[in-house]
Write a protein that holds these residues in place. Structure first.
Motif, PDB file in Angstrom:
ATOM      1  N   TYR A 281       0.846  -1.195   0.000  1.00 40.12           N
ATOM      2  CA  TYR A 281       0.000   0.000   0.000  1.00 40.12           C
ATOM      3  C   TYR A 281       0.882   1.246   0.000  1.00 40.12           C
ATOM      4  O   TYR A 281       1.758   1.402   0.854  1.00 40.12           O
ATOM      5  N   ILE A 282       0.641   2.097  -0.953  1.00 33.97           N
ATOM      6  CA  ILE A 282       1.420   3.325  -1.079  1.00 33.97           C
ATOM      7  C   ILE A 282       0.827   4.390  -0.156  1.00 33.97           C
ATOM      8  O   ILE A 282      -0.383   4.637  -0.184  1.00 33.97           O
ATOM      9  N   GLU A 283       1.655   5.005   0.642  1.00 30.71           N
ATOM     10  CA  GLU A 283       1.206   6.087   1.511  1.00 30.71           C
ATOM     11  C   GLU A 283       1.170   7.384   0.713  1.00 30.71           C
ATOM     12  O   GLU A 283       2.179   7.817   0.166  1.00 30.71           O
ATOM     13  N   VAL A 284      -0.026   7.976   0.643  1.00 30.97           N
ATOM     14  CA  VAL A 284      -0.247   9.172  -0.175  1.00 30.97           C
ATOM     15  C   VAL A 284      -0.361  10.389   0.732  1.00 30.97           C
ATOM     16  O   VAL A 284      -1.082  10.373   1.724  1.00 30.97           O
ATOM     17  N   GLY A 285       0.360  11.468   0.384  1.00 29.06           N
ATOM     18  CA  GLY A 285       0.332  12.681   1.193  1.00 29.06           C
ATOM     19  C   GLY A 285      -0.421  13.818   0.517  1.00 29.06           C
ATOM     20  O   GLY A 285      -1.012  13.661  -0.560  1.00 29.06           O
TER      21      GLY A 285
ATOM     22  N   VAL B 197       4.812 -14.110 -10.459  1.00 25.96           N
ATOM     23  CA  VAL B 197       4.764 -13.027  -9.476  1.00 25.96           C
ATOM     24  C   VAL B 197       3.427 -12.317  -9.605  1.00 25.96           C
ATOM     25  O   VAL B 197       3.110 -11.760 -10.656  1.00 25.96           O
ATOM     26  N   TRP B 198       2.645 -12.367  -8.545  1.00 32.23           N
ATOM     27  CA  TRP B 198       1.309 -11.783  -8.540  1.00 32.23           C
ATOM     28  C   TRP B 198       1.213 -10.691  -7.480  1.00 32.23           C
ATOM     29  O   TRP B 198       1.860 -10.779  -6.429  1.00 32.23           O
ATOM     30  N   ALA B 199       0.397  -9.698  -7.751  1.00 31.98           N
ATOM     31  CA  ALA B 199       0.080  -8.679  -6.758  1.00 31.98           C
ATOM     32  C   ALA B 199      -1.219  -9.092  -6.055  1.00 31.98           C
ATOM     33  O   ALA B 199      -2.281  -9.106  -6.663  1.00 31.98           O
ATOM     34  N   GLY B 200      -1.115  -9.464  -4.794  1.00 29.88           N
ATOM     35  CA  GLY B 200      -2.300  -9.907  -4.055  1.00 29.88           C
ATOM     36  C   GLY B 200      -3.196  -8.743  -3.675  1.00 29.88           C
ATOM     37  O   GLY B 200      -4.402  -8.767  -3.894  1.00 29.88           O
ATOM     38  N   GLU B 201      -2.618  -7.700  -3.086  1.00 36.33           N
ATOM     39  CA  GLU B 201      -3.344  -6.471  -2.771  1.00 36.33           C
ATOM     40  C   GLU B 201      -2.427  -5.301  -3.082  1.00 36.33           C
ATOM     41  O   GLU B 201      -1.297  -5.241  -2.610  1.00 36.33           O
ATOM     42  N   ILE B 202      -2.931  -4.393  -3.878  1.00 39.05           N
ATOM     43  CA  ILE B 202      -2.200  -3.178  -4.196  1.00 39.05           C
ATOM     44  C   ILE B 202      -3.165  -2.020  -4.059  1.00 39.05           C
ATOM     45  O   ILE B 202      -4.246  -2.026  -4.632  1.00 39.05           O
ATOM     46  N   GLY B 203      -2.799  -1.045  -3.283  1.00 36.32           N
ATOM     47  CA  GLY B 203      -3.693   0.100  -3.107  1.00 36.32           C
ATOM     48  C   GLY B 203      -2.929   1.282  -2.566  1.00 36.32           C
ATOM     49  O   GLY B 203      -1.709   1.310  -2.535  1.00 36.32           O
ATOM     50  N   LYS B 204      -3.667   2.273  -2.141  1.00 35.43           N
ATOM     51  CA  LYS B 204      -3.032   3.451  -1.559  1.00 35.43           C
ATOM     52  C   LYS B 204      -3.750   3.817  -0.267  1.00 35.43           C
ATOM     53  O   LYS B 204      -4.955   3.570  -0.103  1.00 35.43           O
TER      54      LYS B 204
ATOM     55  N   VAL C 217      -1.593   2.260 -12.049  1.00 35.85           N
ATOM     56  CA  VAL C 217      -0.846   1.277 -11.267  1.00 35.85           C
ATOM     57  C   VAL C 217      -0.866  -0.081 -11.949  1.00 35.85           C
ATOM     58  O   VAL C 217       0.143  -0.789 -12.003  1.00 35.85           O
ATOM     59  N   VAL C 218      -2.036  -0.475 -12.494  1.00 34.35           N
ATOM     60  CA  VAL C 218      -2.118  -1.755 -13.192  1.00 34.35           C
ATOM     61  C   VAL C 218      -1.168  -1.772 -14.382  1.00 34.35           C
ATOM     62  O   VAL C 218      -0.429  -2.739 -14.603  1.00 34.35           O
ATOM     63  N   LEU C 219      -1.165  -0.702 -15.171  1.00 34.65           N
ATOM     64  CA  LEU C 219      -0.273  -0.633 -16.319  1.00 34.65           C
ATOM     65  C   LEU C 219       1.190  -0.672 -15.875  1.00 34.65           C
ATOM     66  O   LEU C 219       2.021  -1.354 -16.475  1.00 34.65           O
ATOM     67  N   MET C 220       1.496   0.055 -14.810  1.00 31.60           N
ATOM     68  CA  MET C 220       2.870   0.069 -14.317  1.00 31.60           C
ATOM     69  C   MET C 220       3.272  -1.308 -13.824  1.00 31.60           C
ATOM     70  O   MET C 220       4.381  -1.781 -14.066  1.00 31.60           O
ATOM     71  N   ARG C 221       2.357  -1.979 -13.141  1.00 27.47           N
ATOM     72  CA  ARG C 221       2.664  -3.318 -12.649  1.00 27.47           C
ATOM     73  C   ARG C 221       2.926  -4.273 -13.810  1.00 27.47           C
ATOM     74  O   ARG C 221       3.800  -5.126 -13.750  1.00 27.47           O
ATOM     75  N   ASN C 222       2.135  -4.144 -14.868  1.00 26.56           N
ATOM     76  CA  ASN C 222       2.350  -5.019 -16.023  1.00 26.56           C
ATOM     77  C   ASN C 222       3.716  -4.745 -16.660  1.00 26.56           C
ATOM     78  O   ASN C 222       4.430  -5.666 -17.051  1.00 26.56           O
ATOM     79  N   VAL C 223       4.074  -3.488 -16.766  1.00 25.65           N
ATOM     80  CA  VAL C 223       5.372  -3.130 -17.323  1.00 25.65           C
ATOM     81  C   VAL C 223       6.495  -3.715 -16.484  1.00 25.65           C
ATOM     82  O   VAL C 223       7.537  -4.148 -16.999  1.00 25.65           O
ATOM     83  N   HIS C 224       6.255  -3.760 -15.177  1.00 28.81           N
ATOM     84  CA  HIS C 224       7.289  -4.244 -14.264  1.00 28.81           C
ATOM     85  C   HIS C 224       7.091  -5.713 -13.903  1.00 28.81           C
ATOM     86  O   HIS C 224       7.434  -6.153 -12.817  1.00 28.81           O
ATOM     87  N   ALA C 225       6.500  -6.467 -14.829  1.00 29.80           N
ATOM     88  CA  ALA C 225       6.495  -7.937 -14.782  1.00 29.80           C
ATOM     89  C   ALA C 225       5.694  -8.522 -13.636  1.00 29.80           C
ATOM     90  O   ALA C 225       6.023  -9.579 -13.121  1.00 29.80           O
TER      91      ALA C 225
ATOM     92  N   TRP D 290      -2.832  -9.235 -11.254  1.00 27.35           N
ATOM     93  CA  TRP D 290      -3.175  -8.224 -10.255  1.00 27.35           C
ATOM     94  C   TRP D 290      -4.526  -8.616  -9.695  1.00 27.35           C
ATOM     95  O   TRP D 290      -5.553  -8.524 -10.372  1.00 27.35           O
ATOM     96  N   LEU D 291      -4.544  -9.105  -8.460  1.00 28.47           N
ATOM     97  CA  LEU D 291      -5.766  -9.706  -7.931  1.00 28.47           C
ATOM     98  C   LEU D 291      -6.782  -8.683  -7.472  1.00 28.47           C
ATOM     99  O   LEU D 291      -7.970  -8.834  -7.704  1.00 28.47           O
ATOM    100  N   MET D 292      -6.367  -7.667  -6.755  1.00 26.94           N
ATOM    101  CA  MET D 292      -7.350  -6.719  -6.239  1.00 26.94           C
ATOM    102  C   MET D 292      -6.681  -5.404  -5.914  1.00 26.94           C
ATOM    103  O   MET D 292      -5.505  -5.343  -5.586  1.00 26.94           O
ATOM    104  N   GLY D 293      -7.464  -4.320  -6.011  1.00 27.61           N
ATOM    105  CA  GLY D 293      -6.976  -3.025  -5.597  1.00 27.61           C
ATOM    106  C   GLY D 293      -7.938  -2.440  -4.595  1.00 27.61           C
ATOM    107  O   GLY D 293      -9.149  -2.478  -4.795  1.00 27.61           O
ATOM    108  N   THR D 294      -7.419  -1.900  -3.493  1.00 21.36           N
ATOM    109  CA  THR D 294      -8.287  -1.374  -2.467  1.00 21.36           C
ATOM    110  C   THR D 294      -7.792  -0.012  -2.029  1.00 21.36           C
ATOM    111  O   THR D 294      -6.652   0.361  -2.270  1.00 21.36           O
ATOM    112  N   CYS D 295      -8.658   0.722  -1.378  1.00 20.48           N
ATOM    113  CA  CYS D 295      -8.293   2.010  -0.818  1.00 20.48           C
ATOM    114  C   CYS D 295      -8.253   1.852   0.690  1.00 20.48           C
ATOM    115  O   CYS D 295      -9.291   1.617   1.311  1.00 20.48           O
TER     116      CYS D 295
END
Length: 279
Positions: free
Chosen positions: A173-177, A219-226, A242-250, A254-259
């Motif tokens: 989870y990315i910390e957003v300021g 390599v799978w992303a189980g949970e990716i969010g901010k 983020v999905v596009l970036m994840r695909n570019v970075h192999a 991408w299973l789920m994205g949450t806030c």
């Protein structure tokens, strides 16, 4: 007098059948997550109180109690599902002070693998095993290094136990300021964090697999969010980037994205409001 207590966080047969019907109707590949949170909790213990205790997962119990999980595996097998099983959720959180060790997690995966092999004797139709859905990114560099060390040791233990890990999964989870006028969710510096995390996790999985002789898992992303202070700030555009970036970075899947928000722990819904119960 009030009736029996309803455990709304427990998946019952009606909900499970509704989920399977939805997956079948959508021709979707279902990944079914199994809980590992009963380990170390005495049978007569208050479940939620037990989970909050330091070191609660194991206590004096020698291994994960897989009885309920095996029953669920057999229930799904009788219905031709799923595509894959995953086990646990962020069990490495706050390790080594709390949470499961890499060895303990791998022991549980080995036990689940043996159950799956027994229930699905035909290897060609056997569900895959993915995981560990562990934390991998943290704002503290020291904690992030601990998470990386945990992942390396987990993969080594999985290899030692001959667990056929189909995909290695991470949570991040990315910390957003706030920069004074807007949220920084689309700032290049913030987006770079998810790219760096993806590259690092992929490299960790690859290098460790090569070193310990483990068949290279996907390599799978189980949970990716901010992490944001308000749930309405979650944007479809941010998810797409983020999905596009994840695909570019192999990142293969991408299973789920949450806030993640301060309000993310909501009280249980009333039965008539439970979406799964309406399927």
């Amino acid at each position: 007098a009030e009736g029996a207590v309803r455990h709304l966080d427990c998946l019952n047969a009606t909900m499970a059948d509704g989920l399977l019907a939805l997956a079948d109707a959508a021709s979707a590949r279902l990944v079914f997550g199994l809980s590992i949170n009963n380990v170390g909790c005495p049978r007569d213990a208050n479940y939620h109180t037990c989970l909050q205790q330091p070191g609660r997962q194991w206590g004096n119990v020698s291994s994960w109690n897989s009885t309920n999980a095996e029953a669920m595996v057999r229930y799904l097998a009788a219905r031709g599902q799923p595509f894959a099983f995953e086990l646990g959720n962020e069990e490495n959180a706050h390790w080594p002070l709390r949470g499961l060790s890499p060895e303990q997690e791998a022991q549980s995966f080995q036990k689940l693998s043996r159950i799956i092999e027994q229930v699905y004797p035909d290897a060609t139709s056997r569900p895959r095993l993915i995981g560990p859905d562990a934390d991998y990114q943290d704002s503290s560099a020291a904690q992030a290094l601990l998470y990386k060390r945990w992942a390396v040791e987990f993969l080594g233990n999985v290899s030692e136990r001959k667990v056929p890990l189909y995909a290695a999964t991470l949570h991040e989870y990315i910390e957003v300021g706030w920069n004074g006028s807007s949220w920084t969710s689309l700032d290049p510096s913030v987006l770079d964090k998810t790219a760096v995390c993806a590259d690092d996790f992929r490299a960790t999985v690859r290098d460790t697999a090569e070193r310990v002789g483990l068949h290279m898992p996907q390599v799978w992303a189980g949970e990716i969010g901010k992490q944001l202070p308000q749930p309405q700030l979650m944007s479809t555009g941010w998810l797409l980037v983020v999905v596009l970036m994840r695909n570019v970075h192999a990142i293969a899947v991408w299973l789920m994205g949450t806030c993640r928000t301060p309000q993310w722990r909501q009280p249980p819904l009333r039965p008539q409001q439970h979406a799964m119960g309406q399927l």
